[in-house]
Scaffold this motif. Structure first.
Motif, PDB file in Angstrom:
ATOM      1  N   LEU A  12     -15.511  10.147  53.669  1.00 22.46           N
ATOM      2  CA  LEU A  12     -15.705  11.495  54.204  1.00 22.46           C
ATOM      3  C   LEU A  12     -17.088  12.055  53.911  1.00 22.46           C
ATOM      4  O   LEU A  12     -17.563  12.946  54.595  1.00 22.46           O
ATOM      5  CB  LEU A  12     -14.668  12.436  53.580  1.00 22.46           C
ATOM      6  N   HIS A  57     -13.758   8.255  58.875  1.00 29.34           N
ATOM      7  CA  HIS A  57     -14.274   9.569  59.238  1.00 29.34           C
ATOM      8  C   HIS A  57     -15.330   9.456  60.358  1.00 29.34           C
ATOM      9  O   HIS A  57     -16.294   8.719  60.227  1.00 29.34           O
ATOM     10  CB  HIS A  57     -14.897  10.180  57.969  1.00 29.34           C
ATOM     11  N   CYS A  58     -15.096  10.165  61.457  1.00 29.83           N
ATOM     12  CA  CYS A  58     -16.017  10.162  62.613  1.00 29.83           C
ATOM     13  C   CYS A  58     -16.371   8.742  63.066  1.00 29.83           C
ATOM     14  O   CYS A  58     -17.546   8.407  63.274  1.00 29.83           O
ATOM     15  CB  CYS A  58     -17.289  10.930  62.296  1.00 29.83           C
ATOM     16  N   GLU A  81      -8.382   8.864  54.836  1.00 28.73           N
ATOM     17  CA  GLU A  81      -8.333  10.083  54.019  1.00 28.73           C
ATOM     18  C   GLU A  81      -7.558   9.884  52.717  1.00 28.73           C
ATOM     19  O   GLU A  81      -7.804  10.579  51.747  1.00 28.73           O
ATOM     20  CB  GLU A  81      -7.734  11.228  54.826  1.00 28.73           C
TER      21      GLU A  81
END
Ligand code: PLP
Ligand code: MG
Ligand code: MG
Length: 615
Positions: A12, A57-58, A81
C-alpha cells in the motif's frame, strides 16, 4: 545466468500518505522516471528476460507498464491488504522456472548489485550493504557458515552483524518452493510475514531447509523509499551517487553511422565480460542453442526454420549459404544490383558453380518483368538475391520477387544481412528458404557470428550432397551441433554472450519499434540534407531507411577525409561510398542510434558544408 526476476509490488505504501493513495509506491518518480521502471531497465541490462511483478494496490499501473515492456508479466495478489511481501511472492512463485532475482519495488540502486548476484557462484544469496544511516535499516545476522540466522530492525539483538538488507536477492526454484510451503503452513498465525523473515526460517530449518548466504557490498549506493524523508534523501544524496558510479562505468560513446558494425549498448558491451569457459561445456552449448532460437525468432517460425551459426562475418555466412545450397548439378541465378549482389556472384564463381547473373541498376528498382523472363528462360535450381543493398540503401521487393522464384521451382537464398532485425521480416511468408545475417548489424551485437536461417526441410535435402566446402558447410555444422550442442570449430565465445544480450534488447524494443526509431532518424536525416541542399542517390520511396547514399557536393573544396575527421571529432563515424563513377558518402541508421543524435549529426554536417560554401 539468471533469466527471471520477481518484483514484489503489492504493498500500500501507506507511509507516504496521500501521494500513494491512488498510485503504487514504485511509480514515484526520481529524475523523471518511476522507480520501478528504472529498476526494470536495469534488470534488462543485466540480462533478465522475464520480469514477474506481483501487484496489489493500484495494480493497473503495473498492467500499463507491462504494455510498454512486453517482458513484464503481472500477477495480482488479491489479498494484498491482509498479507505482505510474502503473500505477493507466493502468487508469483508458480511463474518462476529456475533461479530468479527477487526485488522490492521501492528501491533505487546501483546496477552493479545485479551483476554481482548474476556472477555469484552460490545459489541463494541476499545482497547486503554496509551502514546506510537510512533510519529504517533491516539488519542481517549470519551464523559461522555465512548463512542468515536473524533479520531484524532491532540492532541491539544482533550479535554477528553481516550487513543491511538491500532488498535484492537471488533464490533457486526449490528455495522459493520451500518459502511458499512454509507460508502455507503458518499463514493462519502470521499472514503478514515478510519474505526476508521466511528466508531466515528456511535457512535455519535443519531438516529440509536450504542455506541462503549474505553477500555484502560495503559502500553500495542504494536506498529504499518508504516515506517523504527517504524520498528527499534519495533525490539529494543517493541518486547522484548512483548516477556518478554508473557513468564512471559507462564506455565512451561513439555513434557509428557506418553500415555496421553498429553502435552497441553498454549492456551488450558488458555482457562480453564473463568468466572463461570452454565452449564444449554443456552450459555454453545451451547458450548457443538459446541464441540460435532467438536469432530464428527474429525473422521466422522456429518450428520450420533453424539458425546455423559460424564464427565469421556476414560474408562468411553468405559464402556458407552460396557454397552449400546449390545442388551438385544445380544452376544458380543471382541478381546483382549492388556490391553485395556482385559478391554473391563472385562467391559462386570461386566455387565453380554454374550460374547466370541478372544485372540491374544500383539505384533504380529491378525490372520485374525482365527478371521473370530470365527465370523462365533457363532451368535454375536456385535463386539468390540481396534484400537490402547496403551499397545504396535500395530495398529489393522480395515480397514480389521470392514468390516468382517459387513459381519456377527454385530454392531461394537471400542475403538479408542489413535488413534482418531492423524491419519486420517473415521468411515463411516471403517464401525464403535460406537467409544470412550477422551479429553486428541491426541485431546490435558484436562482430563475429555469421548465421544462416534455414528452412529445415530444405536443409535436410543437403544431407547426402558431396561437400563443396569444409569450414562453411551448412549441413555439417547443423548436424554436429544438433548431436553435440557444440560447433565443429572454436566459436567466438564472448561474442555469443553479447549476442544473447542483444537478442534480449531486440525483443524488449521489438523489431517494429526499432524500425520506427530508424525511420524517425532517417526522416531527421532526409530533412536535414534537404535543408543543407544535398541530394540523395536513391529516390526516397525506394530507400530502406537504414542507409542513405548522399551525392557529394559539386565543389572542389569537398574532401571526404576532412568531413570524416570533423564528424569523428564529435563522436560520429561516417562512411565513404563510390558507385562506379558516382561519388557519395553514406549515413546508416543501425544499432543503438537515437533521434537526438541524428539531429546533432545534422548540425555537424551543416557546419562542415557551410565551411566549404555549400550552404
Ligand atoms: N551483405 C550485406 C547486404 C552487407 O551489408 C554486408 C556488410 O555490410 C555484408 C553482406 C558483409 O558483411 P561482413 O562485412 O560482415 O562480411
Ligand atoms: Mg523499509
Ligand atoms: Mg520498503
Amino acid at each position: 545466468m539468471i533469466k527471471q526476476a520477481v518484483i514484489m509490488a503489492g504493498g500500500l505504501g501507506s507511509r507516504f500518505g496521500n501521494r500513494t493513495q491512488a498510485m503504487p509506491k514504485g511509480f514515484i518518480e526520481i529524475d523523471g522516471l518511476a522507480m520501478v521502471e528504472r529498476s526494470v531497465q536495469k534488470l534488462i541490462a543485466a540480462g533478465i528476460e522475464e520480469i514477474i511483478i506481483g501487484t496489489g494496490h493500484c495494480s493497473e499501473f503495473y498492467d500499463e507498464l507491462a504494455k510498454k515492456y512486453p517482458i513484464i508479466k503481472t500477477v495480482r495478489n488479491d489479498n494484498y491488504e491482509n498479507t505482505s511481501s510474502m503473500g505477493t511472492l507466493e502468487v508469483c512463485a508458480p511463474l518462476v522456472k529456475e533461479s530468479a532475482l527477487l526485488l522490492e519495488s521501492d528501491l533505487l540502486y546501483d546496477s552493479i548489485g545485479l551483476f554481482v548476484l548474476q556472477n555469484e557462484e552460490r545459489d541463494n544469496v541476499i545482497l547486503a550493504s554496509g551502514k546506510t544511516n537510512s533510519e529504517d535499516e533491516v539488519y542481517l545476522e549470519s551464523d559461522e557458515d555465512g548463512v542468515i540466522c536473524n533479520v531484524t530492525k532491532d540492532k541491539a539483538s544482533v550479535k554477528n552483524l553481516a550487513g543491511e538488507l538491500v532488498g535484492i536477492s537471488k533464490v533457486t526454484k526449490s528455495f522459493l518452493n520451500k518459502m511458499v510451503a512454509y507460508y502455507d503452513k503458518t499463514r493462519a498465525e502470521n499472514a503478514k510475514i515478510d519474505y526476508e523473515t521466511v528466508f531466515c526460517r528456511i535457512a535455519q530449518d535443519k531438516e529440509g531447509g536450504e542455506p541462503i548466504f549474505i553477500r555484502k557490498i560495503e559502500y553500495y549506493a542504494w536506498t529504499e523509499i518508504d516515506d517523504e524523508a527517504m524520498l528527499e534523501r534519495a533525490k539529494t544524496l543517493i541518486y547522484p551517487r548512483i548516477k556518478e558510479n554508473e557513468s564512471l562505468r559507462s564506455v565512451r560513446r561513439e555513434v557509428l553511422l557506418n553500415p555496421g558494425p553498429s553502435t552497441t549498448t553498454d549492456s551488450v558491451k558488458y555482457a562480453q565480460v564473463v568468466a572463461d569457459i570452454c565452449p564444449r561445456e554443456l552450459e555454453f552449448g545451451k547458450l548457443m542453442e538459446e541464441v540460435a532460437t532467438g536469432l530464428t525468432e527474429v525473422c521466422a517460425d522456429p518450428k520450420d526454420y533453424i539458425s546455423v551459426m559460424f564464427g565469421c562475418s556476414g560474408t562468411g555466412a553468405d559464402e556458407a549459404m552460396v557454397s552449400s545450397c546449390v545442388p551438385p548439378d544445380g544452376k544458380l541465378l543471382v541478381v546483382d544490383n549492388g556490391s553485395y549482389g556482385a559478391r554473391l556472384a563472385k562467391i559462386a564463381s570461386v566455387y565453380g558453380i554454374d550460374m547466370d547473373v541478372f544485372k540491374s541498376s544500383t539505384y533504380e528498382p529491378i525490372d520485374l518483368e525482365e527478371l521473370e523472363k530470365q527465370m523462365q528462360s533457363k532451368k535454375y535450381t536456385t535463386f539468390a538475391i540481396v534484400y537490402h543493398e547496403t551499397t545504396t540503401g535500395l530495398l529489393n521487393p522480395l515480397e514480389k520477387i521470392c514468390p516468382m522464384a517459387k513459381k519456377y521451382g527454385m530454392t531461394t537464398i537471400c542475403d538479408i544481412v542489413s535488413a534482418y532485425g531492423g524491419m519486420p521480416i517473415d521468411l515463411g511468408k516471403l517464401g525464403i528458404d535460406f537467409a544470412t545475417s550477422t551479429s553486428n548489424k541491426h541485431i546490435g551485437g558484436m562482430a563475429g557470428v555469421g548465421f544462416v536461417v534455414c528452412k529445415r526441410d530444405e536443409l535436410l535435402k543437403q544431407k547426402d550432397w558431396p561437400m563443396r566446402n569444409y569450414y562453411l558447410n551448412l549441413y555439417d555444422q547443423y548436424k554436429y551441433f544438433l548431436e553435440t550442442k557444440q560447433t565443429r570449430f572454436t566459436p567466438p565465445v564472448q561474442t555469443f554472450y553479447a549476442l544473447r544480450q542483444a537478442i534480449i534488447e531486440t525483443k524488449v524494443e521489438t523489431v517494429e519499434k526499432r524500425f520506427e526509431r530508424f525511420t524517425e532518424c532517417w526522416e531527421i536525416l532526409v530533412k536535414g540534407l534537404k535543408d543543407i541542399g544535398l541530394k540523395m542517390l536513391v529516390k526516397e520511396e525506394f530507400q530502406s531507411h537504414f542507409i542513405t547514399a548522399i551525392l557529394i557536393p559539386e565543389t572542389p573544396k569537398y574532401n571526404f577525409n576532412e568531413l570524416h575527421d570533423y564528424a569523428r571529432s564529435f563522436g560520429f563515424t561516417i562512411y565513404p561510398g563510390k558507385l562506379g563513377n558516382i561519388d557519395t558518402f553514406r549515413i546508416a541508421n543501425m544499432g543503438d542510434i537515437k533521434p537526438e543524435e541524428m539531429t546533432h549529426f545534422i548540425c555537424v554536417l551543416r557546419d562542415y558544408m557551410h565551411s566549404i560554401g555549400v550552404c
